[in-house]
Structures are given as C-alpha cells and as structure tokens.
Design an enzyme around this catalytic site. Sequence first.
Site: not given
Ligand code: NAD
Ligand code: ZN
Length: 255
Positions: A72, A115, A130, A138, A162, A199, A201, A225
Amino acid sequence: MTLSTDTNLSKAVQVLKNAQRICILTGAGISAESGIPTFRDEQSGLWKSFRAEDLASIDAFNRDPKLVWSWYQWRRAEVKDKSPNPAHHALAKWQQHSVKADKPSQQLSLITQNVDDLHEQAGSSATHLHGELWKNHCSDCGMPYIAHIDTGSTELVECDACGGYVRPSIVWFGEMLPQRAWQVAQQSADNCDVFMSIGTSSIVYPAAGLAQVAKQNGATVIEINPHPTDSGLVDIQIPYPAGQALPALINQLGL
Ligand code: NAD
Ligand code: ZN
C-alpha cells in the site's frame, strides 16, 4: 466516425438532457488516463509476482502485515503525484453546475469504486464504496489514525490507543462495504432515470449490482468504456476513453 459525430453520444446527450436524477458509477478506468493502472493492467516492477487478490485481504495482512503495508505504501507513492484528467474535470464541472443552477432540475450522484482522490482533487464530492487510499485505521480497535504517514517508509505503524497495527482504510476482499456509502449508492441507483457506468469492468459485486437495480427500475444505462462490457444491461455504449468521452458529452450538454 469520430467521437463528436458518434450517434451513441448524441443519443446519450438527448437522454441526459431530459433526466432529473442521474447516478454515476466510476471505476479504475476513469483514472487510467491519469497514469494510475487498473487492477487488470499488469502490475509493474517489484510487485509483478503478486496478485492484488492475494494482498488485499485481512488474512494476508494478519499473515504478513509488513508485506501488505509495504504494497500500500508503494501504491500511495505511485499515486501521490497523479492529477485529475479531463474526465474527472468534466464530471466536477457537471456536478458543480447541477448544484449551482438557480432551479436545480438535475440531481447528480457520483459514486466511485476508486480509492484515489482524483474526483475530490477535481472539485467533486464522491461517495467512496471501496474506501480511500489516503485514510488509515487500527486493524484491532478500528480507531482512525489521522497523523501523517510518509509514503517513503514501509515501517509498520502502531495505533496510539491499543498498539495494534495501522492498516489502510480500504475495503478488502471479503469485507463489507461502508454502510452509509452503500446506502447512498443504493438509493441513488434505485431512484435514477439514467445510470452511467464509467471505466468499470462491472464484475466486482456488490457495486456491479447497482446498474442492475437501476435497470430494473426503468433507468437507461449508459456505459463509457473503450472495451465495452457485455453485461447485457447497457442501452447506450460509448466505446471511447473517459477523458475524451466526458468532455465531449458535457460540451454537447451545453455546460
Ligand atoms: P477494473 O480494473 O476491473 O476495470 C477497469 C475498466 O476500465 C476496464 O473495463 C477497462 O476497459 C476500463 N478502462 C480502461 N481505460 C479506460 C479509460 N481510459 N476510460 C474508460 N474506461 C477505461 O476496475 P474496477 O471495475 O473499478 O474494479 C477494480 C477494483 O480495483 C475497484 O474496486 C477499485 O477499488 C480498485 N482499484 C482502484 C484504483 C483507483 O482508485 N484508481 C485503481 C486500481 C484498482
Ligand atoms: Zn487500536
């Protein structure tokens, strides 16, 4: 056909002009053009041999807190200097317009699975389903940890109350979504005339179920998308990157 003459974009504009309540769900794809990789993109460098699914869980953290914390901290360092792209800016402009209008005729709810804080950086307020990468709490007593944590350090941090290990306030695999955020998302999906999925999946439940709820209640479902999903729920596909599609859309909405 170019984006500005795309008939699906025009269809979306017509539907959105007449909509009163719009629910927008964004996913990792909206931040891709800011240089933040999605989960499905290949992991880079150091973390290539790890899968997100194997690091983002309480079991993984309990087994090896330092490993998960380091991942992270690496993600934070990667995201730290990233800025909103034209898609985040377009949504912020639209949201601000709907709030400012003298007689607000349109209600816009922005729900995100992301996130990162790029929606906020662009000036939007978003409901985070999310969790948030920059928040911590904690892992034992749940108390929020608000002191600054340097992204350059991978040392574990202990809770002031804690002594438990501090973890990122991210919803991990197998954990419940934050109750309040989920309520807001469900209500706005339940009551919307138009549901826009941008954006994502559309495979991570329960967030993916929001489009289903909206559709069942008669909403038109629009998807932005470049790789259209085949969820069977989408009425209008806009198969372009969000950073191109959203500015074009709000331009045609006259904002
Ligand atoms: P995913 O990674 O499963 O899917 C991403 C989607 O975005 C794909 O369908 C792809 O075709 C599409 N995509 C790619 N480039 C694009 C663009 N320029 N414009 C529009 N669409 C585009 O992501 P998800 O469905 O959000 O699920 C994954 C999980 O991962 C989420 O719960 C999220 O919390 C987490 N995550 C977050 C981040 C972030 O905060 N930026 C990054 C990675 C993963
Ligand atoms: Zn604590």
